[in-house]
Design a protein around this motif. Sequence first.
Motif, PDB file in Angstrom:
ATOM      1  N   ALA A  96     -65.398 -15.288  -8.525  1.00  0.00           N
ATOM      2  CA  ALA A  96     -66.345 -14.242  -8.118  1.00  0.00           C
ATOM      3  C   ALA A  96     -66.670 -14.475  -6.641  1.00  0.00           C
ATOM      4  CB  ALA A  96     -67.603 -14.277  -8.983  1.00  0.00           C
ATOM      5  N   GLY A  97     -67.053 -13.428  -5.957  1.00  0.00           N
ATOM      6  CA  GLY A  97     -67.379 -13.607  -4.530  1.00  0.00           C
ATOM      7  C   GLY A  97     -67.775 -12.315  -3.847  1.00  0.00           C
ATOM      8  N   ARG A  98     -68.476 -12.473  -2.764  1.00  0.00           N
ATOM      9  CA  ARG A  98     -68.880 -11.337  -1.924  1.00  0.00           C
ATOM     10  C   ARG A  98     -68.728 -11.749  -0.444  1.00  0.00           C
ATOM     11  NH1 ARG A  98     -72.748  -7.823  -4.007  1.00  0.00           N
ATOM     12  NH2 ARG A  98     -72.665  -6.826  -1.960  1.00  0.00           N
ATOM     13  N   SER A  99     -68.390 -10.808   0.420  1.00  0.00           N
ATOM     14  CA  SER A  99     -68.277 -11.071   1.864  1.00  0.00           C
ATOM     15  C   SER A  99     -68.532  -9.782   2.632  1.00  0.00           C
ATOM     16  CB  SER A  99     -66.899 -11.640   2.211  1.00  0.00           C
ATOM     17  OG  SER A  99     -65.885 -10.686   1.912  1.00  0.00           O
ATOM     18  N   MET A 100     -68.796  -9.920   3.941  1.00  0.00           N
ATOM     19  CA  MET A 100     -69.045  -8.758   4.794  1.00  0.00           C
ATOM     20  C   MET A 100     -68.505  -9.031   6.215  1.00  0.00           C
ATOM     21  SD  MET A 100     -73.156  -9.231   5.485  1.00  0.00           S
ATOM     22  CE  MET A 100     -73.208  -7.801   6.552  1.00  0.00           C
ATOM     23  N   ALA A 101     -68.293  -7.954   6.944  1.00  0.00           N
ATOM     24  CA  ALA A 101     -67.793  -8.109   8.328  1.00  0.00           C
ATOM     25  C   ALA A 101     -68.930  -8.544   9.249  1.00  0.00           C
ATOM     26  CB  ALA A 101     -67.189  -6.790   8.820  1.00  0.00           C
ATOM     27  N   LEU A 102     -68.554  -9.234  10.342  1.00  0.00           N
ATOM     28  CA  LEU A 102     -69.540  -9.713  11.316  1.00  0.00           C
ATOM     29  C   LEU A 102     -69.901  -8.554  12.245  1.00  0.00           C
ATOM     30  CD1 LEU A 102     -71.117 -12.148  12.371  1.00  0.00           C
ATOM     31  CD2 LEU A 102     -69.171 -12.658  13.860  1.00  0.00           C
ATOM     32  N   SER A 103     -71.054  -7.920  12.015  1.00  0.00           N
ATOM     33  CA  SER A 103     -71.477  -6.760  12.818  1.00  0.00           C
ATOM     34  C   SER A 103     -72.993  -6.657  12.744  1.00  0.00           C
ATOM     35  CB  SER A 103     -70.825  -5.476  12.293  1.00  0.00           C
ATOM     36  OG  SER A 103     -71.187  -5.258  10.917  1.00  0.00           O
ATOM     37  N   ASP A 104     -73.484  -5.632  13.471  1.00  0.00           N
ATOM     38  CA  ASP A 104     -74.931  -5.361  13.493  1.00  0.00           C
ATOM     39  C   ASP A 104     -75.739  -6.562  14.005  1.00  0.00           C
ATOM     40  OD1 ASP A 104     -74.417  -2.835  12.503  1.00  0.00           O
ATOM     41  OD2 ASP A 104     -74.623  -3.492  10.413  1.00  0.00           O
ATOM     42  N   ILE A 105     -75.208  -7.254  15.008  1.00  0.00           N
ATOM     43  CA  ILE A 105     -75.956  -8.349  15.638  1.00  0.00           C
ATOM     44  C   ILE A 105     -76.605  -7.791  16.903  1.00  0.00           C
ATOM     45  CG2 ILE A 105     -75.823 -10.632  16.685  1.00  0.00           C
ATOM     46  CD1 ILE A 105     -73.403 -11.198  14.954  1.00  0.00           C
ATOM     47  N   ARG A 106     -77.948  -7.893  16.997  1.00  0.00           N
ATOM     48  CA  ARG A 106     -78.701  -7.247  18.076  1.00  0.00           C
ATOM     49  C   ARG A 106     -78.766  -8.123  19.346  1.00  0.00           C
ATOM     50  NH1 ARG A 106     -81.706  -6.089  13.452  1.00  0.00           N
ATOM     51  NH2 ARG A 106     -83.179  -7.790  13.917  1.00  0.00           N
ATOM     52  N   VAL A 107     -77.607  -8.472  19.840  1.00  0.00           N
ATOM     53  CA  VAL A 107     -77.484  -9.183  21.120  1.00  0.00           C
ATOM     54  C   VAL A 107     -76.295  -8.586  21.861  1.00  0.00           C
ATOM     55  CG1 VAL A 107     -78.486 -11.331  20.226  1.00  0.00           C
ATOM     56  CG2 VAL A 107     -76.001 -11.002  20.178  1.00  0.00           C
ATOM     57  N   PRO A 108     -76.268  -8.683  23.188  1.00  0.00           N
ATOM     58  CA  PRO A 108     -75.139  -8.133  23.953  1.00  0.00           C
ATOM     59  C   PRO A 108     -73.829  -8.819  23.562  1.00  0.00           C
ATOM     60  CG  PRO A 108     -76.986  -8.585  25.418  1.00  0.00           C
ATOM     61  CD  PRO A 108     -77.328  -9.189  24.085  1.00  0.00           C
ATOM     62  N   PRO A 109     -72.760  -8.078  23.496  1.00  0.00           N
ATOM     63  CA  PRO A 109     -71.462  -8.673  23.125  1.00  0.00           C
ATOM     64  C   PRO A 109     -71.043  -9.809  24.049  1.00  0.00           C
ATOM     65  CG  PRO A 109     -71.355  -6.275  23.029  1.00  0.00           C
ATOM     66  CD  PRO A 109     -72.660  -6.619  23.647  1.00  0.00           C
ATOM     67  N   TRP A 110     -71.348  -9.648  25.370  1.00  0.00           N
ATOM     68  CA  TRP A 110     -70.958 -10.709  26.298  1.00  0.00           C
ATOM     69  C   TRP A 110     -71.690 -12.008  26.017  1.00  0.00           C
ATOM     70  CZ3 TRP A 110     -74.931 -12.797  29.023  1.00  0.00           C
ATOM     71  CH2 TRP A 110     -76.086 -12.017  29.212  1.00  0.00           C
ATOM     72  N   PHE A 111     -72.928 -11.880  25.508  1.00  0.00           N
ATOM     73  CA  PHE A 111     -73.658 -13.093  25.178  1.00  0.00           C
ATOM     74  C   PHE A 111     -73.050 -13.784  23.966  1.00  0.00           C
ATOM     75  CE2 PHE A 111     -77.147 -15.332  23.015  1.00  0.00           C
ATOM     76  CZ  PHE A 111     -77.522 -16.196  24.018  1.00  0.00           C
ATOM     77  N   ARG A 112     -72.587 -12.986  23.010  1.00  0.00           N
ATOM     78  CA  ARG A 112     -71.930 -13.564  21.831  1.00  0.00           C
ATOM     79  C   ARG A 112     -70.676 -14.322  22.238  1.00  0.00           C
ATOM     80  NH1 ARG A 112     -70.889  -8.845  17.757  1.00  0.00           N
ATOM     81  NH2 ARG A 112     -69.363 -10.420  17.079  1.00  0.00           N
ATOM     82  N   SER A 113     -69.932 -13.741  23.204  1.00  0.00           N
ATOM     83  CA  SER A 113     -68.706 -14.419  23.622  1.00  0.00           C
ATOM     84  C   SER A 113     -69.010 -15.717  24.364  1.00  0.00           C
ATOM     85  CB  SER A 113     -67.877 -13.483  24.513  1.00  0.00           C
ATOM     86  OG  SER A 113     -68.585 -13.177  25.707  1.00  0.00           O
TER      87      SER A 113
END
Length: 666
Positions: free
Chosen positions: A107-124
């Motif tokens: 059994a299992g559940r997963s989701m895509a990495l999205s809806d993070i409220r920070v600038p993309p450049w900061f994530r990188s």
Amino acid sequence: MAGTHASTKHKQRGVATLRTILLLFTGGLLVLILIAGFITSFGYFRDYVAGQLAGHARDGATAVGLSLSNAIDARDPVAAASLIDAVFDSGRYLSVKYLNHKGGEVAGRSMALSDIRVPPWFRSIANLKLHVAEAEVVRGWSRLGKVQVVSHPGRAYEDLWRITVGLVASTAIIGGVGLFALFLLLRRTLRPLDELEQQAQAVGQRDFRRRVTVRSTRELNQVTAAMNQMADDLGQLFDGQAKLIQHLRRLNNEDSVTGLLTRNAFDQRLKVEVESEEKAAPGVVIMVQLSNFAGFNQAYGRSEANRLLLRIAGVVHSFLETHAGSFASRPTGAEFTIFVPGAMPADAGVWCRELVVEMDGVYADMAAPMDTAVHAGMARTREGRGTRDLMAAADEALRQAQAGEESACHLADAEKEGHHDLETWRMIISQAIRDQSISLWLQPMVSEEQAVPVYHQVFSRIDNVEGSLKAGVFVPMAERFGLIADIDRLLVQRVLARLAEVPDQPLAVSLGSASVASESFRNDVLGMLEQAGPNARQLWIGIAEQAIHHHRTAVRLFVRELGRLGVPVLVDRFGVGGVPFSYLRNLRFQALRIDNSFIHDVDTHEDNRFYLESVLAIAHSRGVKVFATGVETAAEYSVLSKLGIDGAMGYHLGRPFAADNQLTGD
């Protein structure tokens, strides 16, 4: 001076100041420290958040594993899936999986990495690692599988973003406040350096009055105190040199008792006035003698005789003050000689009689009860009559006056009056001003240091039906009639017009004393110079030393405005005004022009040569050029060149020529 200073500033342009270097270095060091602190803090908080994220995943994996091992039968896929759905729906996990012991997903559940409220450049940049936490699922002693949990990094990124924004803001605030405080500290600490720079510039321009009063650190205070002391010492040195030169001038040129000119000094000036081809002007020599002065000296003693001479000299000085351009000497004993330029015999006769009456009153009052008389002889200049003949004629007229016992004044050649009376002269000069019939004549000021003349001196001549009248002839008359300002105004206008046509040929004009004293004349000239623009800087303005002495306020205002326009100013007829040399401390002159009387026979006149050498030394120490006029022989020019003169002018170096001829190529 101004040109040298501007050139120095131009060469220094682009060089960083000490304040800038200290501000850049210290400010850069502060910024580097803050940046290093920010990077360190950011790395620490990033590791902390990443650790929290990994811990959260481990806690979630452990909780799910325990639940499947104890609370729920992990062998039931439906129950396991319900538990995993309940855990996953909290939104804090990116992936929750239950794998059997063979690795298959129960059994299992997963989701895509999205809806993070920070600038993309900061994530990188932050790039938090996604840790996979695992926990075993067992039932009794049987291993049923394992749970794999990955925490959702959204909250971790958001926490790290907030921390980073706070770090950036605090770093910027601290850095800005620190840099501003550093700027204020450096400005306050280094303020004496600005004062020192201005003082050094003032000293470079030979102005020793400026002082540094700003206090700072002990080291800078010591430097400012040393600079102030140096300025005081240099100022005292200059005053000492000025007093020495003035003393030398008096020793060489002034009678020790009366302060009038000595015989040699008078003869030199008279020769310039009478025999110089350009300056030769009409005038009258008055020779006055107190009768029986030897008897007075014997009866009353030397000290009383000197007091009498001083009183008589006072009368002569008063006479000179009311007759512009006049000069007088005491050749010997109780004899006085006066030259009045521009005087007509009829007027000179009236003045002479008034002078004799006033002297006789002083003499009779001090010599009572002795019988006294004052005799005077006059002779006028005329073409072909040199100084020797002129003085001989005056002496002969004095002897004729002494033939009678009473005080008298006698004129030599009384039957040979000039062909122009005063009214005729007034009409000639006024007509020339109305018709603007004044021509320009140029004479070069030569310097050994450059191939072209330093400038060309401008002489004015009046063109009328009788020919060309030289300035030496009509200027004394114009001064008497109050027309010299109109002549000078027209002269400056014509000279500026010529500079507009020939801008690369500097010119020089000499202004009359009455012109400089006139406020309306000064305003008119300054207006013309402003309209001339850059060409005005090619015009040298000459102001006579006597004008500086008699009209100090007017001269100071005029020189200041000329300096603002960049117009060079020179002291004309230097040495004959009897003015203390210290005026150079307060007025910004670019040059001195030695009077002809000091140049004549300078090769054989040791006293004048020593005087010139002293003037050159002190003038050059203040950045002031020294020019000479009236150079008539090669021997005179040789001596001047050896002394280091900056420029010389005279018939030996170049005769005057009509300016119009040069323009037309004649």
